[in-house]
Design a protein around this motif. Structure first.
Motif, short mmCIF file in Angstrom:
data_model
loop_
_atom_site.label_atom_id
_atom_site.label_comp_id
_atom_site.label_asym_id
_atom_site.label_seq_id
_atom_site.Cartn_x
_atom_site.Cartn_y
_atom_site.Cartn_z
N PHE A 124 51.44 18.91 168.96
CA PHE A 124 50.63 17.69 168.85
C PHE A 124 50.91 16.75 170.01
O PHE A 124 49.99 16.24 170.66
CB PHE A 124 50.93 17.01 167.52
CG PHE A 124 50.47 15.57 167.44
CD1 PHE A 124 49.13 15.26 167.31
CD2 PHE A 124 51.39 14.53 167.50
CE1 PHE A 124 48.71 13.94 167.25
CE2 PHE A 124 50.98 13.21 167.43
CZ PHE A 124 49.63 12.92 167.31
N SER A 125 52.19 16.54 170.30
CA SER A 125 52.56 15.61 171.39
C SER A 125 52.10 16.14 172.74
O SER A 125 51.70 15.36 173.62
CB SER A 125 54.07 15.38 171.39
OG SER A 125 54.78 16.51 171.86
N SER A 166 45.34 13.79 165.59
CA SER A 166 46.11 13.14 164.52
C SER A 166 45.82 13.80 163.18
O SER A 166 46.74 14.04 162.38
CB SER A 166 45.77 11.65 164.45
OG SER A 166 46.08 11.00 165.67
N GLN A 192 49.09 19.02 158.71
CA GLN A 192 50.10 20.07 158.92
C GLN A 192 49.48 21.36 159.47
O GLN A 192 49.91 22.47 159.15
CB GLN A 192 50.85 20.35 157.63
CG GLN A 192 51.60 19.14 157.10
CD GLN A 192 52.37 19.43 155.82
OE1 GLN A 192 52.21 20.45 155.19
NE2 GLN A 192 53.25 18.50 155.45
N SER A 222 52.09 21.78 164.92
CA SER A 222 53.47 21.28 164.94
C SER A 222 53.54 19.96 165.68
O SER A 222 52.64 19.61 166.46
CB SER A 222 54.39 22.29 165.63
OG SER A 222 54.14 22.34 167.02
N PHE A 223 54.62 19.21 165.46
CA PHE A 223 54.77 17.92 166.12
C PHE A 223 54.82 18.09 167.64
O PHE A 223 54.19 17.32 168.37
CB PHE A 223 56.03 17.22 165.63
CG PHE A 223 56.33 15.94 166.36
CD1 PHE A 223 55.61 14.79 166.10
CD2 PHE A 223 57.32 15.90 167.36
CE1 PHE A 223 55.86 13.61 166.79
CE2 PHE A 223 57.56 14.73 168.05
CZ PHE A 223 56.83 13.58 167.76
N GLN A 257 44.85 16.85 162.68
CA GLN A 257 45.50 18.16 162.68
C GLN A 257 46.97 18.05 162.32
O GLN A 257 47.51 18.85 161.55
CB GLN A 257 45.35 18.81 164.06
CG GLN A 257 43.95 19.24 164.42
CD GLN A 257 43.57 20.56 163.78
OE1 GLN A 257 44.21 21.58 164.01
NE2 GLN A 257 42.53 20.54 162.96
N TYR A 258 47.65 17.03 162.87
CA TYR A 258 49.07 16.87 162.58
C TYR A 258 49.31 16.41 161.14
O TYR A 258 50.14 16.97 160.43
CB TYR A 258 49.71 15.88 163.55
CG TYR A 258 51.15 15.60 163.19
CD1 TYR A 258 52.13 16.56 163.38
CD2 TYR A 258 51.52 14.39 162.60
CE1 TYR A 258 53.46 16.33 163.02
CE2 TYR A 258 52.83 14.15 162.23
CZ TYR A 258 53.79 15.13 162.44
OH TYR A 258 55.08 14.91 162.05
#
Length: 351
Positions: free
Chosen positions: A91-92, A78, A84, A87-88, A80-81
């Motif tokens: 991350f997912s 979280s 920025q 990337s999303f 890291q996201y």
């Protein structure tokens, strides 16, 4: 208090996570869901994801047993996201792979994993960005009735999702990063497999700031007066209401909680004070959330708890007596002739 009415999706992606112990696998999507093409679907998803959190009482933080937050995988991903640095979509993927690794109990069901990025969620009066992670495990059959040229016909969907029954979810709010973020959690699963979401996947502990200290202490004291104190003391309902009123007046009139002052001004009786300390200690042990002997009282927590502090004596179905103070002006007795209990009230003015 959490509000999502002004929130909107920034990103949404869906993966499938199986049960590792059952030799199932995971399926990762590389493309996000187009949130612009169907406004109705977007509204339904917002309702499905967010509505279970409207009454969430506990606020959590990420933690790690070694006291190193960076070792908590969900916290690390979280951060890291939010910073920025990832990337999303990546991350997912990290979230889905990690959930798969901790899905080891044989009774844990496979299901869809939804990962969303949110804007304008409101938490305790402030707007923030947030991450939402949700899992649907249980499917239901739904009938669909539709018109035909000669009347109506019916079909069904065998493996459909009920948008009123979110199985598991977590909202990670981008604030108080150094303390482990503010985190809300929902888990509708019961049984031995239920702990994996909160304990294994998320690793959460209850937030313990002034808001939490105030709310939890008021909740514990209310439960103590309502359920515990009459095991030792002979107390009627009016006495309990008086104790609750005195505690509410204390929290409303003071800026700082002082344990010794509270025990003396509100509880009064040394034996009851000792009993309350033991009761409070059991809460601390069970929830690993220690109370401080002094803390600043959070007014919004007092306001939140006020509605649960009942001050009404309900007498059969005929009378309600609202007790706001002056317990000494209320007497209880028993009438031998009528064979009934009674209350006698003293007052100066009638309005």
């Amino acid at each position: 208090m959490f509000f999502h009415q002004d929130a909107n999706f920034d990103h949404l992606i869906i993966h499938h996570v199986g049960n590792k112990s059952q030799d199932e696998f995971y399926t990762l999507s590389d493309n996000e869901i187009d949130l612009q093409s169907d406004e109705v679907l977007t509204d339904l998803l917002m309702q499905y994801f967010m509505r279970p959190f409207a009454k969430a009482n506990e606020v959590y933080r990420f933690y790690h047993p070694n006291e190193e937050l960076e070792l908590n995988e969900l916290y690390y991903f979280s951060k890291q996201y939010f910073d920025q640095k990832i990337s999303f979509v990546n991350f997912s993927h990290s979230i889905a792979k990690y959930l798969y690794e901790v899905t080891e109990h044989p009774k844990i069901k496979s299901g869809e994993l939804y990962v969303v990025a949110l804007e304008n969620v409101q938490m305790e009066g402030e707007e923030h960005a947030a991450i939402g992670i949700f899992k649907s495990e249980n499917k239901e059959a739904y009938l669909k009735v539709f018109p035909q040229a000669d009347g109506l016909d019916v079909s069904y969907e065998q493996q459909a999702i009920n948008i009123n029954k979110l199985d598991k979810g977590v909202i990670i709010i981008n604030t108080e990063k150094e303390e482990g973020y503010k985190v809300l959690c929902v888990d509708q699963t019961n049984g031995s497999e239920a702990v994996y979401w909160k304990d294994d996947f998320l690793k959460l502990k209850t937030r313990n700031d002034n808001f939490q200290q105030t709310g939890n202490l008021m909740k514990v004291y209310k439960n103590f007066v309502t359920d515990k104190i009459d095991e030792v003391f002979d107390m009627d309902k009016a006495d309990k209401i008086d104790l609750l009123n005195r505690s509410m007046n204390y929290f409303k009139s003071k800026e700082t909680f002082d344990e010794e002052e509270f025990n003396e001004e509100v509880i009064g009786n040394p034996e009851a004070v000792s009993l309350f300390k033991d009761y409070k200690q059991s809460f601390e042990d069970e929830f690993e959330s220690p109370f401080q002997s002094n803390f600043d009282i959070a007014g919004n927590a007092v306001k939140k708890m006020a509605s649960s502090y009942k001050s009404v004596l309900k007498l059969d179905k005929n009378f309600h007596i609202y007790v706001h103070g002056k317990r000494e002006y209320l007497e209880k007795g028993y009438d031998d002739d009528k064979g009934m209990n009674y209350y006698k009230l003293y007052f100066e003015n009638e309005e």
